[in-house]
Design a protein around this motif. Sequence first.
Motif, PDB file in Angstrom:
ATOM      1  N   ALA A  76       0.847  -1.209   0.000  1.00  0.00           N
ATOM      2  CA  ALA A  76       0.000   0.000   0.000  1.00  0.00           C
ATOM      3  C   ALA A  76       0.874   1.248   0.000  1.00  0.00           C
ATOM      4  O   ALA A  76       0.592   2.208  -0.730  1.00  0.00           O
ATOM      5  CB  ALA A  76      -0.935  -0.004   1.206  1.00  0.00           C
ATOM      6  N   LEU A  77       1.928   1.236   0.783  1.00  0.00           N
ATOM      7  CA  LEU A  77       2.859   2.374   0.810  1.00  0.00           C
ATOM      8  C   LEU A  77       3.574   2.504  -0.532  1.00  0.00           C
ATOM      9  O   LEU A  77       3.649   3.610  -1.098  1.00  0.00           O
ATOM     10  CB  LEU A  77       3.871   2.194   1.947  1.00  0.00           C
ATOM     11  N   GLN A  78       4.097   1.407  -1.045  1.00  0.00           N
ATOM     12  CA  GLN A  78       4.820   1.449  -2.317  1.00  0.00           C
ATOM     13  C   GLN A  78       3.923   1.912  -3.460  1.00  0.00           C
ATOM     14  O   GLN A  78       4.339   2.721  -4.298  1.00  0.00           O
ATOM     15  CB  GLN A  78       5.411   0.067  -2.627  1.00  0.00           C
ATOM     16  N   ARG A  79       2.691   1.447  -3.485  1.00  0.00           N
ATOM     17  CA  ARG A  79       1.751   1.867  -4.539  1.00  0.00           C
ATOM     18  C   ARG A  79       1.423   3.353  -4.435  1.00  0.00           C
ATOM     19  O   ARG A  79       1.271   4.028  -5.453  1.00  0.00           O
ATOM     20  CB  ARG A  79       0.471   1.030  -4.474  1.00  0.00           C
ATOM     21  N   ALA A  80       1.306   3.845  -3.213  1.00  0.00           N
ATOM     22  CA  ALA A  80       1.055   5.281  -3.037  1.00  0.00           C
ATOM     23  C   ALA A  80       2.238   6.097  -3.560  1.00  0.00           C
ATOM     24  O   ALA A  80       2.051   7.130  -4.211  1.00  0.00           O
ATOM     25  CB  ALA A  80       0.799   5.593  -1.562  1.00  0.00           C
ATOM     26  N   ILE A  81       3.450   5.648  -3.281  1.00  0.00           N
ATOM     27  CA  ILE A  81       4.640   6.359  -3.773  1.00  0.00           C
ATOM     28  C   ILE A  81       4.674   6.317  -5.296  1.00  0.00           C
ATOM     29  O   ILE A  81       4.908   7.346  -5.948  1.00  0.00           O
ATOM     30  CB  ILE A  81       5.925   5.766  -3.157  1.00  0.00           C
ATOM     31  N   VAL A 112      11.400   6.290   0.953  1.00  0.00           N
ATOM     32  CA  VAL A 112      10.742   6.986   2.061  1.00  0.00           C
ATOM     33  C   VAL A 112      11.646   8.092   2.599  1.00  0.00           C
ATOM     34  O   VAL A 112      11.191   9.213   2.855  1.00  0.00           O
ATOM     35  CB  VAL A 112      10.331   5.986   3.171  1.00  0.00           C
ATOM     36  N   GLU A 113      12.915   7.795   2.745  1.00  0.00           N
ATOM     37  CA  GLU A 113      13.850   8.813   3.251  1.00  0.00           C
ATOM     38  C   GLU A 113      13.925  10.010   2.305  1.00  0.00           C
ATOM     39  O   GLU A 113      13.920  11.160   2.737  1.00  0.00           O
ATOM     40  CB  GLU A 113      15.233   8.198   3.453  1.00  0.00           C
ATOM     41  N   TRP A 114      13.960   9.747   0.999  1.00  0.00           N
ATOM     42  CA  TRP A 114      14.002  10.841   0.032  1.00  0.00           C
ATOM     43  C   TRP A 114      12.728  11.678   0.111  1.00  0.00           C
ATOM     44  O   TRP A 114      12.788  12.911   0.119  1.00  0.00           O
ATOM     45  CB  TRP A 114      14.193  10.293  -1.384  1.00  0.00           C
ATOM     46  N   LEU A 115      11.576  11.018   0.164  1.00  0.00           N
ATOM     47  CA  LEU A 115      10.312  11.759   0.275  1.00  0.00           C
ATOM     48  C   LEU A 115      10.280  12.610   1.541  1.00  0.00           C
ATOM     49  O   LEU A 115       9.874  13.771   1.510  1.00  0.00           O
ATOM     50  CB  LEU A 115       9.120  10.802   0.298  1.00  0.00           C
ATOM     51  N   GLN A 116      10.694  12.028   2.656  1.00  0.00           N
ATOM     52  CA  GLN A 116      10.705  12.756   3.924  1.00  0.00           C
ATOM     53  C   GLN A 116      11.552  14.019   3.815  1.00  0.00           C
ATOM     54  O   GLN A 116      11.145  15.083   4.283  1.00  0.00           O
ATOM     55  CB  GLN A 116      11.217  11.854   5.052  1.00  0.00           C
ATOM     56  N   ALA A 117      12.715  13.900   3.199  1.00  0.00           N
ATOM     57  CA  ALA A 117      13.643  15.029   3.110  1.00  0.00           C
ATOM     58  C   ALA A 117      13.247  16.048   2.046  1.00  0.00           C
ATOM     59  O   ALA A 117      13.467  17.247   2.223  1.00  0.00           O
ATOM     60  CB  ALA A 117      15.057  14.518   2.817  1.00  0.00           C
ATOM     61  N   ASN A 118      12.663  15.581   0.946  1.00  0.00           N
ATOM     62  CA  ASN A 118      12.464  16.462  -0.204  1.00  0.00           C
ATOM     63  C   ASN A 118      11.028  16.864  -0.505  1.00  0.00           C
ATOM     64  O   ASN A 118      10.806  17.794  -1.277  1.00  0.00           O
ATOM     65  CB  ASN A 118      13.058  15.796  -1.451  1.00  0.00           C
ATOM     66  N   ARG A 119      10.057  16.171   0.082  1.00  0.00           N
ATOM     67  CA  ARG A 119       8.665  16.502  -0.207  1.00  0.00           C
ATOM     68  C   ARG A 119       7.793  16.660   1.035  1.00  0.00           C
ATOM     69  O   ARG A 119       6.837  17.411   1.021  1.00  0.00           O
ATOM     70  CB  ARG A 119       8.015  15.423  -1.086  1.00  0.00           C
ATOM     71  N   GLY A 126      13.835   7.279   6.874  1.00  0.00           N
ATOM     72  CA  GLY A 126      13.448   6.092   6.127  1.00  0.00           C
ATOM     73  C   GLY A 126      12.410   5.231   6.814  1.00  0.00           C
ATOM     74  O   GLY A 126      12.052   4.175   6.322  1.00  0.00           O
ATOM     75  N   VAL A 127      11.908   5.691   7.952  1.00  0.00           N
ATOM     76  CA  VAL A 127      10.906   4.954   8.714  1.00  0.00           C
ATOM     77  C   VAL A 127       9.528   5.552   8.423  1.00  0.00           C
ATOM     78  O   VAL A 127       9.323   6.757   8.588  1.00  0.00           O
ATOM     79  CB  VAL A 127      11.198   5.006  10.230  1.00  0.00           C
ATOM     80  N   TYR A 128       8.596   4.695   8.007  1.00  0.00           N
ATOM     81  CA  TYR A 128       7.215   5.129   7.805  1.00  0.00           C
ATOM     82  C   TYR A 128       6.502   5.068   9.149  1.00  0.00           C
ATOM     83  O   TYR A 128       6.512   4.037   9.816  1.00  0.00           O
ATOM     84  CB  TYR A 128       6.509   4.203   6.809  1.00  0.00           C
ATOM     85  N   GLY A 129       5.903   6.181   9.545  1.00  0.00           N
ATOM     86  CA  GLY A 129       5.140   6.236  10.784  1.00  0.00           C
ATOM     87  C   GLY A 129       4.059   7.293  10.661  1.00  0.00           C
ATOM     88  O   GLY A 129       3.804   7.828   9.566  1.00  0.00           O
ATOM     89  N   PRO A 130       3.409   7.645  11.772  1.00  0.00           N
ATOM     90  CA  PRO A 130       2.298   8.599  11.725  1.00  0.00           C
ATOM     91  C   PRO A 130       2.649   9.950  11.104  1.00  0.00           C
ATOM     92  O   PRO A 130       1.841  10.511  10.365  1.00  0.00           O
ATOM     93  CB  PRO A 130       1.893   8.743  13.188  1.00  0.00           C
ATOM     94  N   ASP A 131       3.837  10.483  11.364  1.00  0.00           N
ATOM     95  CA  ASP A 131       4.193  11.781  10.790  1.00  0.00           C
ATOM     96  C   ASP A 131       4.312  11.699   9.276  1.00  0.00           C
ATOM     97  O   ASP A 131       3.850  12.585   8.553  1.00  0.00           O
ATOM     98  CB  ASP A 131       5.500  12.308  11.394  1.00  0.00           C
ATOM     99  N   THR A 132       4.932  10.637   8.792  1.00  0.00           N
ATOM    100  CA  THR A 132       5.058  10.444   7.342  1.00  0.00           C
ATOM    101  C   THR A 132       3.687  10.239   6.719  1.00  0.00           C
ATOM    102  O   THR A 132       3.363  10.833   5.688  1.00  0.00           O
ATOM    103  CB  THR A 132       5.990   9.256   7.052  1.00  0.00           C
ATOM    104  N   ARG A 133       2.851   9.400   7.341  1.00  0.00           N
ATOM    105  CA  ARG A 133       1.495   9.161   6.822  1.00  0.00           C
ATOM    106  C   ARG A 133       0.715  10.468   6.695  1.00  0.00           C
ATOM    107  O   ARG A 133       0.072  10.725   5.679  1.00  0.00           O
ATOM    108  CB  ARG A 133       0.722   8.192   7.727  1.00  0.00           C
ATOM    109  N   LYS A 134       0.770  11.285   7.736  1.00  0.00           N
ATOM    110  CA  LYS A 134       0.012  12.548   7.728  1.00  0.00           C
ATOM    111  C   LYS A 134       0.494  13.509   6.647  1.00  0.00           C
ATOM    112  O   LYS A 134      -0.286  14.309   6.134  1.00  0.00           O
ATOM    113  CB  LYS A 134       0.122  13.230   9.093  1.00  0.00           C
ATOM    114  N   ALA A 135       1.774  13.463   6.316  1.00  0.00           N
ATOM    115  CA  ALA A 135       2.330  14.404   5.344  1.00  0.00           C
ATOM    116  C   ALA A 135       2.195  13.921   3.897  1.00  0.00           C
ATOM    117  O   ALA A 135       2.271  14.721   2.970  1.00  0.00           O
ATOM    118  CB  ALA A 135       3.803  14.657   5.664  1.00  0.00           C
TER     119      ALA A 135
END
Length: 160
Positions: A76-81, A112-119, A126-135
Amino acid sequence: MRIGVLGALTLLFAAGLTASPAMTTPAHAAYGPCNTTVKRTDGVAVNNYYSVPARTGNGISCYMQWQTGSSNAVKALQRAILRCYGSTYAADRIRATGGADGDYGTGTVDAVEWLQANRLGVRADGVYGPDTRKAMLWPDYWRDPADGSVQFIACYNPPF
């Protein structure tokens, strides 16, 4: 000598420098790893839904990191990316390392790490958690009530 060792241990305890579970366990571990997915709605459209990683009994507050998370939660995460960040380095890393294969391996960690840093503007670990989900942006799907067919609508950042 014995008094010196006891004195040093006393100082360590007094200074709070002992290893405790609170010091050694990452904060996200309190949520537990994502072991399923759920379909969530944003409350606007009746037949629309988002497929989001989740944890049984804990809702969508869960985490995934290197080699954790169930296959369907990771997919589900990979498909969203792939769907919502398709022209980015993150999607390229997912595609180059097996696509939406359900494995939270090196490619998914990098993505995930790239998305967190750049978007996403959250801690880039590189850890998917609530903050990443919300963003994150998530694909919004519409299920036709007449025949059950599913159609992709767009990517949104829903309030869930």
